[in-house]
Design a protein around this motif. Structure first.
Motif, PDB file in Angstrom:
ATOM      1  N   SER A  46      37.435 108.682  34.027  1.00 17.11           N
ATOM      2  CA  SER A  46      38.020 109.381  32.892  1.00 17.11           C
ATOM      3  C   SER A  46      39.535 109.467  33.046  1.00 17.11           C
ATOM      4  N   PRO A  47      40.275 109.338  31.941  1.00 16.32           N
ATOM      5  CA  PRO A  47      41.732 109.391  32.022  1.00 16.32           C
ATOM      6  C   PRO A  47      42.295 110.806  31.910  1.00 16.32           C
ATOM      7  N   THR A  48      41.433 111.825  31.875  1.00 12.58           N
ATOM      8  CA  THR A  48      41.913 113.191  31.692  1.00 12.58           C
ATOM      9  C   THR A  48      41.085 114.160  32.514  1.00 12.58           C
ATOM     10  N   SER A  49      41.649 115.329  32.781  1.00 15.01           N
ATOM     11  CA  SER A  49      40.894 116.397  33.432  1.00 15.01           C
ATOM     12  C   SER A  49      40.603 117.547  32.470  1.00 15.01           C
ATOM     13  N   SER A  50      40.931 117.366  31.190  1.00 13.96           N
ATOM     14  CA  SER A  50      40.688 118.403  30.191  1.00 13.96           C
ATOM     15  C   SER A  50      39.198 118.484  29.852  1.00 13.96           C
ATOM     16  N   LEU A  51      38.755 119.656  29.450  1.00 15.73           N
ATOM     17  CA  LEU A  51      37.390 119.829  28.975  1.00 15.73           C
ATOM     18  C   LEU A  51      37.169 118.968  27.740  1.00 15.73           C
ATOM     19  N   ALA A  70      44.823 119.730  23.498  1.00 16.96           N
ATOM     20  CA  ALA A  70      45.227 118.791  22.441  1.00 16.96           C
ATOM     21  C   ALA A  70      44.942 117.341  22.818  1.00 16.96           C
ATOM     22  N   THR A  71      43.880 117.127  23.593  1.00 18.80           N
ATOM     23  CA  THR A  71      43.591 115.811  24.163  1.00 18.80           C
ATOM     24  C   THR A  71      42.359 115.181  23.534  1.00 18.80           C
ATOM     25  N   PHE A  72      42.413 113.873  23.320  1.00 19.70           N
ATOM     26  CA  PHE A  72      41.211 113.110  22.947  1.00 19.70           C
ATOM     27  C   PHE A  72      41.356 111.695  23.482  1.00 19.70           C
ATOM     28  N   VAL A  73      40.215 111.025  23.641  1.00 21.61           N
ATOM     29  CA  VAL A  73      40.208 109.699  24.254  1.00 21.61           C
ATOM     30  C   VAL A  73      39.399 108.740  23.388  1.00 21.61           C
ATOM     31  N   LEU A  74      39.638 107.461  23.573  1.00 18.90           N
ATOM     32  CA  LEU A  74      39.003 106.411  22.787  1.00 18.90           C
ATOM     33  C   LEU A  74      38.634 105.248  23.688  1.00 18.90           C
ATOM     34  N   THR A  84      44.120 107.478  26.108  1.00 18.26           N
ATOM     35  CA  THR A  84      44.308 108.916  25.969  1.00 18.26           C
ATOM     36  C   THR A  84      45.357 109.216  24.902  1.00 18.26           C
ATOM     37  N   PHE A  85      45.072 110.229  24.080  1.00 20.50           N
ATOM     38  CA  PHE A  85      46.001 110.652  23.043  1.00 20.50           C
ATOM     39  C   PHE A  85      46.151 112.168  23.105  1.00 20.50           C
ATOM     40  N   SER A  86      47.246 112.663  22.529  1.00 21.10           N
ATOM     41  CA  SER A  86      47.431 114.104  22.436  1.00 21.10           C
ATOM     42  C   SER A  86      48.272 114.411  21.212  1.00 21.10           C
ATOM     43  N   HIS A  87      48.163 115.640  20.729  1.00 24.30           N
ATOM     44  CA  HIS A  87      48.927 116.044  19.562  1.00 24.30           C
ATOM     45  C   HIS A  87      50.382 116.281  19.967  1.00 24.30           C
TER      46      HIS A  87
END
Length: 360
Positions: A46-51, A70-74, A84-87
């Motif tokens: 996973s590219p993030t540690s966010s929930l 503010a994180t989402f992945v594709l 990984t993207f963020s607002h």
């Protein structure tokens, strides 16, 4: 034909019928003893540690997963890699739900009191459009879903004694509250749980199901005309201040609902039920392996077999017999699970993403 020939002909017929019976019986036994499909799981990088708490599968290769900070992945390669993207405004937004239209466009919903509840359109590589901001300070969005590329629905906690239901007919650009005269009144404190993005799910020909809870409420709101009119059905799951339905999933007229009491974390409550008539009636399942409440659910069919999945802070279970028996797949903390066809994902705390495969 003489008497002997007639006797021989009858004997031959009896032998042929006997052989046919044996062949049919053998084929039936072979079919009955075919190996049961067993889900296979793989922890992905996973590219993030966010929930990560909402999943939208577009096709075999493409899936969006959204979450906190503010994180989402594709992924566009079936989970082999993730973007990984963020607002741009920072990490205060919580993307509690996401609906992907393709590999370039998605609708994202944030949750929170009043203006923290918003709906955005995101288009690759970094184009944002804010489509809705909650104006009522008592408002709180819980989940979204779409019937097609234009018609969609969002659900939130009740306001002014009625369920809070938003509808869009232009792909999420504009949202308007559904006419409350065509729906039952809300119970005190009734709403949804913004846990997995699946407290509302859409079906074919304008059907949709909303799974409600909280404040001692626990029921289903059902529409068959794209949200213009609504009926209610009681749910058999646990009721309480922090209990009720959390997630609902359907494939055709076969559905699964999960939930329970979120305050009871180390014991069993009535937290899963199944329907085979489009949600008109529900039957509690047997106890799953995982204790505590479930946050997410998913259902799929492979041939004549139906598989349902339920996940929560204590783990991920599945059943292949409509809740008669359950098997635990993992004991980690998962908030969302989604299956499309014979594969899907589960996601949860610390950015974890689990791939699930169901191969015949």
């Amino acid at each position: 034909m003489d008497r002997k020939s007639r006797r021989d002909g009858k004997a031959t017929t009896r032998i042929d019928m006997k052989n046919l019976f044996i062949i049919l019986l053998t084929l039936t036994l072979i079919g009955c003893t075919q190996k049961q499909i067993q889900p296979e799981i793989e922890q992905l990088d996973s590219p993030t540690s966010s929930l990560l708490q909402a999943i939208s599968i577009v096709d075999d290769n493409t899936a969006w997963i959204s979450g906190h900070n503010a994180t989402f992945v594709l992924t566009t390669d079936a989970g082999a890699s993730w973007q990984t993207f963020s607002h741009p405004t920072g990490d205060s937004l919580q993307f509690r739900d996401v609906h992907g239209f393709n590999s370039e466009k998605a609708i994202l919903m944030t949750a929170g009191s009043g203006p923290l509840s918003r709906i955005f359109t995101f288009t690759e590589p970094d184009q944002w459009e804010e489509n809705f901001v909650m104006q009522d300070s008592l408002g709180f969005l819980d989940c979204i879903d779409f019937w097609d590329g234009q018609r969609g629905i969002a659900y939130g906690d009740a306001i002014d004694d009625y369920p809070y239901i938003l509808l869009t007919a232009d792909g999420g650009k504009t949202w308007n509250r559904a006419d409350s005269t065509n729906m039952p009144k809300a119970g005190k404190g009734e709403g949804g749980f913004a846990a997995s993005g699946t407290c509302v799910t859409t079906g074919e020909n304008g059907k949709a199901w909303i799974a409600t809870g909280a404040g001692g409420n626990c029921r289903f709101l059902i529409t068959e005309d794209y949200g213009q009119t609504w009926n209610e059905v009681d749910s058999p799951l646990a009721k309480g201040d922090a209990a009720g339905n959390t997630s609902i999933s359907f494939i055709g007229n076969t559905g699964v609902v999960t939930g329970g009491d979120l305050l009871i974390t180390d014991d069993y409550t009535d937290n899963c039920a199944f329907s085979t008539d489009g949600g008109l009636t529900w039957q509690l399942s047997n106890r799953p392996q995982t204790v505590g409440a479930f946050y997410g659910s998913a259902i799929t069919q492979i041939g004549e077999q139906t598989f349902a999945f339920a996940c929560g802070p204590k783990g991920l279970d599945y059943t292949f017999d409509m809740g008669q028996t359950w098997t635990n797949l993992d004991s980690l903390n998962y908030w969302a699970v989604s299956i499309r066809g014979n594969s899907g994902y589960a996601s949860g705390t610390d950015g974890k993403i689990l791939k699930i495969s169901l191969q015949p």
